[in-house]
Write a protein that holds these residues in place. Sequence first.
Motif, PDB file in Angstrom:
ATOM      1  N   GLN A  12       0.698  -1.226  -0.082  1.00 34.89           N
ATOM      2  CA  GLN A  12       0.026  -0.024   0.160  1.00 34.89           C
ATOM      3  C   GLN A  12       0.893   1.178   0.070  1.00 34.89           C
ATOM      4  O   GLN A  12       0.281   2.403  -0.276  1.00 34.89           O
ATOM      5  CB  GLN A  12      -1.019   0.041   1.056  1.00 34.89           C
ATOM      6  CG  GLN A  12      -0.217   0.181   2.663  1.00 34.89           C
ATOM      7  CD  GLN A  12      -1.150   0.043   3.664  1.00 34.89           C
ATOM      8  OE1 GLN A  12      -1.723  -1.230   3.922  1.00 34.89           O
ATOM      9  NE2 GLN A  12      -1.441   1.194   4.490  1.00 34.89           N
ATOM     10  N   PHE A  13       2.329   1.210   0.243  1.00 29.05           N
ATOM     11  CA  PHE A  13       2.949   2.527   0.537  1.00 29.05           C
ATOM     12  C   PHE A  13       3.696   2.599  -0.873  1.00 29.05           C
ATOM     13  O   PHE A  13       4.570   3.626  -0.948  1.00 29.05           O
ATOM     14  CB  PHE A  13       3.795   2.363   1.692  1.00 29.05           C
ATOM     15  CG  PHE A  13       2.934   2.439   2.831  1.00 29.05           C
ATOM     16  CD1 PHE A  13       2.250   3.636   3.176  1.00 29.05           C
ATOM     17  CD2 PHE A  13       3.133   1.551   3.904  1.00 29.05           C
ATOM     18  CE1 PHE A  13       1.379   3.780   4.221  1.00 29.05           C
ATOM     19  CE2 PHE A  13       2.511   1.557   4.982  1.00 29.05           C
ATOM     20  CZ  PHE A  13       1.630   2.663   5.209  1.00 29.05           C
ATOM     21  N   ILE A  14       3.698   1.607  -1.914  1.00 18.67           N
ATOM     22  CA  ILE A  14       4.402   1.598  -3.132  1.00 18.67           C
ATOM     23  C   ILE A  14       3.942   3.024  -3.606  1.00 18.67           C
ATOM     24  O   ILE A  14       2.763   2.966  -4.230  1.00 18.67           O
ATOM     25  CB  ILE A  14       4.347   0.693  -4.040  1.00 18.67           C
ATOM     26  CG1 ILE A  14       5.126  -0.686  -3.291  1.00 18.67           C
ATOM     27  CG2 ILE A  14       5.214   0.886  -5.257  1.00 18.67           C
ATOM     28  CD1 ILE A  14       5.002  -2.006  -3.841  1.00 18.67           C
ATOM     29  N   GLY A  15       4.841   3.834  -4.265  1.00 19.23           N
ATOM     30  CA  GLY A  15       4.353   5.157  -4.945  1.00 19.23           C
ATOM     31  C   GLY A  15       3.741   6.098  -4.027  1.00 19.23           C
ATOM     32  O   GLY A  15       3.240   7.303  -4.618  1.00 19.23           O
ATOM     33  N   SER A  16       3.579   5.850  -2.705  1.00 17.52           N
ATOM     34  CA  SER A  16       2.974   6.961  -1.854  1.00 17.52           C
ATOM     35  C   SER A  16       3.744   8.175  -1.733  1.00 17.52           C
ATOM     36  O   SER A  16       4.898   8.079  -1.839  1.00 17.52           O
ATOM     37  CB  SER A  16       2.397   6.359  -0.604  1.00 17.52           C
ATOM     38  OG  SER A  16       3.558   5.898   0.297  1.00 17.52           O
ATOM     39  N   LYS A  17       3.209   9.193  -1.229  1.00 18.30           N
ATOM     40  CA  LYS A  17       3.923  10.345  -0.641  1.00 18.30           C
ATOM     41  C   LYS A  17       4.542  10.113   0.760  1.00 18.30           C
ATOM     42  O   LYS A  17       4.332   9.207   1.330  1.00 18.30           O
ATOM     43  CB  LYS A  17       2.810  11.528  -0.340  1.00 18.30           C
ATOM     44  CG  LYS A  17       2.356  12.246  -1.616  1.00 18.30           C
ATOM     45  CD  LYS A  17       1.255  13.254  -1.018  1.00 18.30           C
ATOM     46  CE  LYS A  17       1.516  13.949   0.115  1.00 18.30           C
ATOM     47  NZ  LYS A  17       0.694  15.273   0.507  1.00 18.30           N
ATOM     48  N   SER A  18       5.805  10.713   0.584  1.00 19.19           N
ATOM     49  CA  SER A  18       6.575  10.745   2.005  1.00 19.19           C
ATOM     50  C   SER A  18       5.526  10.993   3.208  1.00 19.19           C
ATOM     51  O   SER A  18       4.849  12.003   2.923  1.00 19.19           O
ATOM     52  CB  SER A  18       7.920  11.401   1.905  1.00 19.19           C
ATOM     53  OG  SER A  18       8.673  10.852   0.942  1.00 19.19           O
ATOM     54  N   ASP A  36      10.892   8.383   0.479  1.00 22.55           N
ATOM     55  CA  ASP A  36      11.475   8.016  -0.910  1.00 22.55           C
ATOM     56  C   ASP A  36      12.873   7.583  -0.905  1.00 22.55           C
ATOM     57  O   ASP A  36      13.570   7.784  -0.109  1.00 22.55           O
ATOM     58  CB  ASP A  36      11.206   9.093  -1.927  1.00 22.55           C
ATOM     59  CG  ASP A  36      11.973  10.193  -1.859  1.00 22.55           C
ATOM     60  OD1 ASP A  36      13.288  10.263  -1.361  1.00 22.55           O
ATOM     61  OD2 ASP A  36      11.449  11.398  -2.041  1.00 22.55           O
ATOM     62  N   GLU A  37      13.489   6.725  -1.864  1.00 23.49           N
ATOM     63  CA  GLU A  37      14.799   6.058  -1.882  1.00 23.49           C
ATOM     64  C   GLU A  37      15.896   7.368  -1.555  1.00 23.49           C
ATOM     65  O   GLU A  37      16.662   6.937  -1.275  1.00 23.49           O
ATOM     66  CB  GLU A  37      14.996   5.445  -3.311  1.00 23.49           C
ATOM     67  CG  GLU A  37      14.082   3.964  -3.172  1.00 23.49           C
ATOM     68  CD  GLU A  37      14.881   2.993  -2.282  1.00 23.49           C
ATOM     69  OE1 GLU A  37      16.014   3.173  -1.986  1.00 23.49           O
ATOM     70  OE2 GLU A  37      14.090   2.197  -2.034  1.00 23.49           O
ATOM     71  N   MET A  38      15.463   8.274  -2.314  1.00 24.27           N
ATOM     72  CA  MET A  38      16.571   9.317  -2.353  1.00 24.27           C
ATOM     73  C   MET A  38      16.937   9.774  -0.917  1.00 24.27           C
ATOM     74  O   MET A  38      17.982  10.310  -0.476  1.00 24.27           O
ATOM     75  CB  MET A  38      16.213  10.580  -3.242  1.00 24.27           C
ATOM     76  CG  MET A  38      17.326  11.701  -3.146  1.00 24.27           C
ATOM     77  SD  MET A  38      16.570  13.186  -4.360  1.00 24.27           S
ATOM     78  CE  MET A  38      15.461  12.784  -5.237  1.00 24.27           C
ATOM     79  N   HIS A  39      15.928   9.993  -0.010  1.00 28.80           N
ATOM     80  CA  HIS A  39      16.101  10.335   1.376  1.00 28.80           C
ATOM     81  C   HIS A  39      16.142   9.341   2.244  1.00 28.80           C
ATOM     82  O   HIS A  39      16.102   9.757   3.508  1.00 28.80           O
ATOM     83  CB  HIS A  39      14.845  11.489   1.567  1.00 28.80           C
ATOM     84  CG  HIS A  39      14.980  12.522   0.789  1.00 28.80           C
ATOM     85  ND1 HIS A  39      14.048  12.685  -0.276  1.00 28.80           N
ATOM     86  CD2 HIS A  39      15.611  13.591   0.802  1.00 28.80           C
ATOM     87  CE1 HIS A  39      14.044  13.665  -0.717  1.00 28.80           C
ATOM     88  NE2 HIS A  39      15.059  14.368  -0.157  1.00 28.80           N
ATOM     89  N   VAL A 102      10.103   2.846   5.772  1.00 30.06           N
ATOM     90  CA  VAL A 102       9.306   2.084   4.846  1.00 30.06           C
ATOM     91  C   VAL A 102       9.613   2.956   3.406  1.00 30.06           C
ATOM     92  O   VAL A 102       9.669   4.222   3.425  1.00 30.06           O
ATOM     93  CB  VAL A 102       7.999   1.897   5.004  1.00 30.06           C
ATOM     94  CG1 VAL A 102       7.375   1.302   3.756  1.00 30.06           C
ATOM     95  CG2 VAL A 102       7.557   1.296   6.046  1.00 30.06           C
ATOM     96  N   SER A 103      10.284   2.425   2.304  1.00 26.35           N
ATOM     97  CA  SER A 103      10.517   2.945   1.039  1.00 26.35           C
ATOM     98  C   SER A 103       9.333   3.175   0.539  1.00 26.35           C
ATOM     99  O   SER A 103       8.506   2.260   0.112  1.00 26.35           O
ATOM    100  CB  SER A 103      11.630   2.270   0.343  1.00 26.35           C
ATOM    101  OG  SER A 103      11.541   2.579  -1.239  1.00 26.35           O
ATOM    102  N   SER A 104       8.977   4.426  -0.026  1.00 23.65           N
ATOM    103  CA  SER A 104       7.842   4.778  -0.851  1.00 23.65           C
ATOM    104  C   SER A 104       8.023   4.276  -2.378  1.00 23.65           C
ATOM    105  O   SER A 104       7.140   4.176  -2.979  1.00 23.65           O
ATOM    106  CB  SER A 104       7.419   6.067  -0.695  1.00 23.65           C
ATOM    107  OG  SER A 104       8.367   6.977  -1.654  1.00 23.65           O
ATOM    108  N   THR A 105       9.394   3.849  -2.701  1.00 19.46           N
ATOM    109  CA  THR A 105       9.758   3.398  -3.865  1.00 19.46           C
ATOM    110  C   THR A 105       9.149   2.031  -3.989  1.00 19.46           C
ATOM    111  O   THR A 105       8.679   1.593  -5.173  1.00 19.46           O
ATOM    112  CB  THR A 105      10.941   3.438  -4.010  1.00 19.46           C
ATOM    113  OG1 THR A 105      11.508   5.037  -4.137  1.00 19.46           O
ATOM    114  CG2 THR A 105      11.475   3.074  -5.627  1.00 19.46           C
ATOM    115  N   ASP A 106       9.441   1.070  -3.158  1.00 22.86           N
ATOM    116  CA  ASP A 106       9.244  -0.423  -3.481  1.00 22.86           C
ATOM    117  C   ASP A 106       8.534  -1.112  -2.325  1.00 22.86           C
ATOM    118  O   ASP A 106       8.218  -2.117  -2.343  1.00 22.86           O
ATOM    119  CB  ASP A 106      10.634  -1.329  -3.631  1.00 22.86           C
ATOM    120  CG  ASP A 106      11.614  -1.044  -2.471  1.00 22.86           C
ATOM    121  OD1 ASP A 106      10.971  -0.426  -1.241  1.00 22.86           O
ATOM    122  OD2 ASP A 106      12.742  -1.365  -2.666  1.00 22.86           O
TER     123      ASP A 106
END
Length: 170
Positions: A12-18, A36-39, A102-106
């Motif tokens: 449910q968090f894949i692609g979600s906002k930080s 997100d992965e960058m942060h 949790v990573s919002s990317t994956d």
Amino acid sequence: MKIWGKGTTIEQFIGSKSGVMFDLNENGATLLFIVDEMHLGQYKLGGHYDFWCTSFNETLFFAVKLRENQWASAPYSPFLSKGYEPMYYPQGKGMGLSIALVSSTDGIVKDFDFLVLGSVFSNTITKLNKDILNGGFNPVKHQMTVRAVYQKFPTDELLVRQPGVTYSID
């Protein structure tokens, strides 16, 4: 919320906002940092934690500062939690808190920590939630309160300067 371990995927968090999510249940509390992965590298669990909590109207606001990071807050209402029953903790005991990064990317839980909050801080959260539960719940008023608080205090640094209870763990 469920409790997840490191390496678990939460779809449910894949692609979600930080952001930050806080929830209470019969097992204690859960705090999720969705980043997100960058942060992700900015957030390391373990070490020093600062906590702050207060309520505005029927909404509790919970904030945490991980190590040297900035404060991060999450609004909360006990009416939105299934299985939560307020309970008081005896001296020397406290509410368990699961913290997941949790990573919002994956959607993968990259880091996980568990700690126990002090009894005074835990009991203050319980009292605030009992007061909220006694007042009834209006979802529109809840959303208006969240919006108004974040408009009045546009950063979490300003929010945690408001009267509230604090707790630190090293």
